[in-house]
Enzyme design. Structure first.
Site, PDB file in Angstrom:
ATOM      1  CG  ASP A   1      -2.060   0.672   1.111  1.00  8.29           C
ATOM      2  OD1 ASP A   1      -1.961   2.129   0.709  1.00  8.29           O
ATOM      3  OD2 ASP A   1      -2.431   1.319   2.702  1.00  8.29           O
TER       4      ASP A   1
ATOM      5  CD  GLU B   1      25.332  10.036   5.149  1.00 11.34           C
ATOM      6  OE1 GLU B   1      26.369   8.450   5.257  1.00 11.34           O
ATOM      7  OE2 GLU B   1      25.600  10.255   5.911  1.00 11.34           O
TER       8      GLU B   1
ATOM      9  CB  CYS C   1      22.775  13.029   8.700  1.00 10.18           C
ATOM     10  SG  CYS C   1      22.565  11.740   7.308  1.00 10.18           S
TER      11      CYS C   1
ATOM     12  CG  HIS D   1      19.171  14.232   9.591  1.00 11.47           C
ATOM     13  ND1 HIS D   1      18.726  14.431   9.205  1.00 11.47           N
ATOM     14  CD2 HIS D   1      19.055  12.673   9.470  1.00 11.47           C
ATOM     15  CE1 HIS D   1      19.671  13.267   7.563  1.00 11.47           C
ATOM     16  NE2 HIS D   1      19.095  12.476   9.142  1.00 11.47           N
TER      17      HIS D   1
END
Ligand code: HMG
Length: 390
Positions: free
Chosen positions: A29, A79, A111, A233
């Protein structure tokens, strides 16, 4: 003296996959993606786009019209490194025709590294207020096909000019920090895709938020009630919503659901269609807030929670400056998002599987990007970048 963001601009790649396509292929879904993780689309890089071309495209509107001799440092956060030795920032330095009297370095911590770059940049500016620092975060998020992370791919770059004339946002000095050696997400040098313990990574993210907030308070940071907005983030936008609920519980805030949602909603718009751009994602979130908020944000305090797996986290604040609207690149961003081309599953696989030659031969790359710079070839192990006609 105020120090902070003088200018901010982002860029993302030329293609995107609507997660409806992935849901159909995996026979699940689509609401699991649209609502469950809060993602609708993910940007996909063309073969001639990479962290360098996206970074240069994000920074071009920022450096245009600037006295380039004032930009004495370029910090490149990523990264998705393309070389174990040479900083991707050096290629960008040439493409942007920056002054040779400039230090350039690449920073890595999943990150988180763009936030570290901003803090280092602020420190440099405090030391020499006449200099400006160009911070660029650029990443391509890649997970294995059919893995839990596959719908959370994406890519993008964000460029920020840090100076003593912060026309967009002053960065306030107090930070809350948290580091712990954990294996929630990592990418060994020999792999092109990240390894991740998905559910565990979300737990460590929330644990880091708790500890970073506690440290922020211990360091004399503002009380929760002094914040107007929060920018997290965003590996997927639901993560930011979960994080905000977590923080509200921790501080015992008694906000209505609508009030809590209003503190983060505008930070999520761009990332819902770009996907995870790793270290760029939180600052694309800031751009989204600045450009999509219906109210004037002048004088409003924004809390930032930056998280990089592995893990390092930082919580800090910024105050939006009066007149910031005149310095935004809203049209550039909205044109960029509108002109991305949707791809079908076969094209997604062509882009995903595009070879990364390692034989040292001559590999010309056909022109596909709609951006201002492209990776034209990989020749004898050298990456050849050029300007495009656009
Ligand atoms: P999953 O395990 O496949 O998904 O992937 P799930 O089964 O947990 O479902 C996700 C949500 O969708 C759940 O809601 C379901 O209930 C809901 P929740 O319980 O979380 O509130 N759902 C539905 N909703 C509506 N209609 C439906 C439906 N079906 C289910 N039909 C996972 C989730 C996070 C594991 C996966 O996306 C993943 O592995 N992602 C990569 C890792 C990641 O992004 N981690 C985030 C924290 S770590 C981080 O942020 C750092 C990072 O950016 C890297 C770096 O630092 O460099 C990743």
């Amino acid at each position: 003296m105020k120090v902070g963001i003088e200018d901010i601009c982002f860029y993302t790649a030329s293609y995107y996959l609507d997660l409806q396509v992935l849901a159909e292929v995996h026979q699940i879904d689509v609401e699991k993606f649209y609502a469950g993780i809060g993602q609708e689309q993910m940007s996909m890089a063309a073969p001639d786009e990479d962290i360098v071309t996206m970074a240069a495209a994000a920074a071009l509107p920022v450096v245009e019209g600037q006295d380039k001799s004032a930009i004495r440092t370029l910090l490149f956060a990523s990264e998705s490194g393309i070389d174990q030795s040479k900083s991707a920032g050096v290629y960008v330095h040439r493409l942007l025709e920056l002054d040779p009297a400039c230090r350039v370095v690449e920073l890595k911590q999943a990150c988180y590294s763009a936030t570290s770059a901003i803090q280092m940049a602020c420190a440099l500016v405090v030391r020499q207020p006449q200099q400006k620092v160009l911070v660029i975060a650029s990443d391509i998020a890649r997970y294995d096909l059919d893995s839990s992370g596959e719908p959370t791919q994406g890519c993008g770059a964000v460029a920020m000019l840090i100076s003593a004339d912060p026309k967009i946002m002053e960065v306030e000095p107090v930070s809350g920090l948290y580091t712990e050696d954990v294996m929630d997400f990592w990418r060994p040098n020999y792999r092109g895709t990240a390894l991740v313990d998905g559910k565990y990574s979300t737990k460590v993210y929330l644990k880091s938020l708790k500890h970073a907030w506690l440290d922020y308070q211990q360091q004399g940071g503002h009380a929760f009630s002094e914040f107007n907005y929060f920018c997290y983030h965003q590996p997927f936008t639901r993560m930011a919503q979960k994080a905000h609920s977590h923080l509200l519980k921790q501080v015992g805030a008694s906000l209505s659901t609508a009030e809590a949602e209003a503190q983060i909603a505008d930070t999520l718009s761009y990332n819902r269609s770009i996907g995870n751009s790793y270290t760029a994602s939180i600052y694309i979130g800031l751009t989204s807030l600045l450009e999509n908020a219906e109210h004037d944000l002048s004088g409003q305090r924004v809390g930032f929670f930056s998280y990089g797996s592995g893990c390092v986290a930082e919580l800090f604040s910024g105050v939006v400056q009066p007149g910031y609207q005149a310095h935004l690149h809203k049209d550039y961003h909205q044109t960029l998002l509108a002109r991305r081309q949707s791809v079908d599953y076969a094209t997604y696989r062509r882009l995903y599987d595009y070879p990364n030659p390692v034989d040292g031969g001559e590999h010309a790359i056909a022109a596909e990007t709609t951006g201002p710079f492209r990776l034209a070839a990989i020749s004898q192990h050298k990456r050849i970048y050029e300007k495009t006609a656009s």
